[in-house]
Design a protein around this motif. Sequence first.
Motif, short mmCIF file in Angstrom:
data_model
loop_
_atom_site.label_atom_id
_atom_site.label_comp_id
_atom_site.label_asym_id
_atom_site.label_seq_id
_atom_site.Cartn_x
_atom_site.Cartn_y
_atom_site.Cartn_z
N HIS A 302 -26.39 -36.59 -7.54
CA HIS A 302 -27.55 -36.18 -7.10
C HIS A 302 -28.40 -34.95 -7.68
CE1 HIS A 302 -24.53 -34.15 -4.56
NE2 HIS A 302 -25.70 -33.53 -4.49
N ASN A 303 -27.61 -34.31 -8.55
CA ASN A 303 -27.95 -33.20 -9.38
C ASN A 303 -28.20 -33.30 -10.40
OD1 ASN A 303 -28.40 -31.33 -7.10
ND2 ASN A 303 -26.12 -31.18 -7.00
N THR A 304 -28.13 -34.56 -11.24
CA THR A 304 -28.44 -34.63 -12.68
C THR A 304 -29.80 -34.62 -13.13
OG1 THR A 304 -28.60 -37.15 -12.31
CG2 THR A 304 -26.54 -36.21 -12.61
N ASP A 305 -30.30 -34.43 -14.28
CA ASP A 305 -31.78 -34.61 -14.80
C ASP A 305 -32.26 -35.92 -14.19
OD1 ASP A 305 -31.12 -32.14 -15.80
OD2 ASP A 305 -31.72 -32.86 -17.96
N GLU A 306 -31.57 -36.94 -14.38
CA GLU A 306 -32.05 -38.28 -13.75
C GLU A 306 -32.38 -38.15 -12.38
OE1 GLU A 306 -34.08 -41.80 -13.71
OE2 GLU A 306 -33.20 -40.55 -15.78
N ALA A 307 -31.70 -37.95 -11.70
CA ALA A 307 -31.90 -37.70 -9.90
C ALA A 307 -33.07 -36.65 -9.77
CB ALA A 307 -30.74 -37.16 -9.48
N PHE A 308 -33.29 -35.72 -10.57
CA PHE A 308 -34.47 -34.75 -10.66
C PHE A 308 -35.68 -35.72 -10.82
CE2 PHE A 308 -31.59 -31.29 -9.69
CZ PHE A 308 -32.22 -30.44 -8.97
N ARG A 309 -35.73 -36.19 -12.18
CA ARG A 309 -36.75 -37.02 -12.55
C ARG A 309 -37.26 -38.19 -11.68
NH1 ARG A 309 -34.41 -36.39 -17.76
NH2 ARG A 309 -33.14 -38.42 -17.37
#
Length: 321
Positions: A302-309
Amino acid sequence: MSASQRAATAGRTAGAMTYTYLGPEGTFTEAALLQVPGAEASDRLPATSVSAALELVRTGRADAAVVPIENSVEGGVSATLDAISAGEPLRILREIMVPITFVLAARPGLASAEIRTVSTHSHAWAQCRNWADKNIPQAEYLPASSTAAAAVGLQEADPAYDAAICSPLVAQRLGLSVVAADIGDIADAVTRFVLLSLPTSLPAPTGADKTTLVVPLPEDHPGALMEILDQFSARGVNLSRIESRPTGMFLGDYFFSIDADGHISDARMADALKGLHRISPNLRFLGSYPRADHREPEVPRHNTDEAFRSADLWLEGLLGG
């Protein structure tokens, strides 16, 4: 670049790099500098102190400086932490790790039992203190600006001390009489050095990066430090080092020197820095650069770049609907 910096650099050969480091020649800092690609064939200027080395960079007389910032035994190097926290901003481009070993060099013909005074850098003395207490308990410690400076002083016609704790390399270069070798209390001690320049383009993210910050405490109140730490923990950013240092303004006024795992281009790090800026607007970003050990952090899903995007797209959809 200021007018004074342009004037200072005008006489240097185009394309040639000039590095400065905590001298004199033979310091562990010079050994760290020689790990920088191209440094061996470049101009190298030894400086008498960390502040002096950084001033050469800030005034344009050197392109970059290598200085010690952390030791595995003694922690942060206060002279460096303080010097990079104020003054014209600098940027860390890379870190370098150097294994640390020490020898005891003495005046010719002097046995260890006859040593009454010994000189070295304070961090070196801390790393050899137990050995010294056991083997030369009669010796008084005299601080030096560096281990190499202590070794050089031993060559004077009438040295102010009997022995010096220094690196094997400088003892060999100077032809000193080595009384004892490998005298460090911890066999695998390591010192971390950083390469600093004036602000420039950031090194590209590698997936195994570190970000260094100076964060002033804007207001001293219960939970003030927790507010700073929450910006990192809520976004899954691990802190590999945090130290408090006095600002020198008045008693009880401190800033925090922080190393965080990740690059400013990582969504979690960027978001943490934005939150941190809201709390401490005068924070100083010192750089994002590759870790010397190449160790990649474990990032929760939930803290990956993909999760933020994904979260950004979800919110945009709500606002646009």
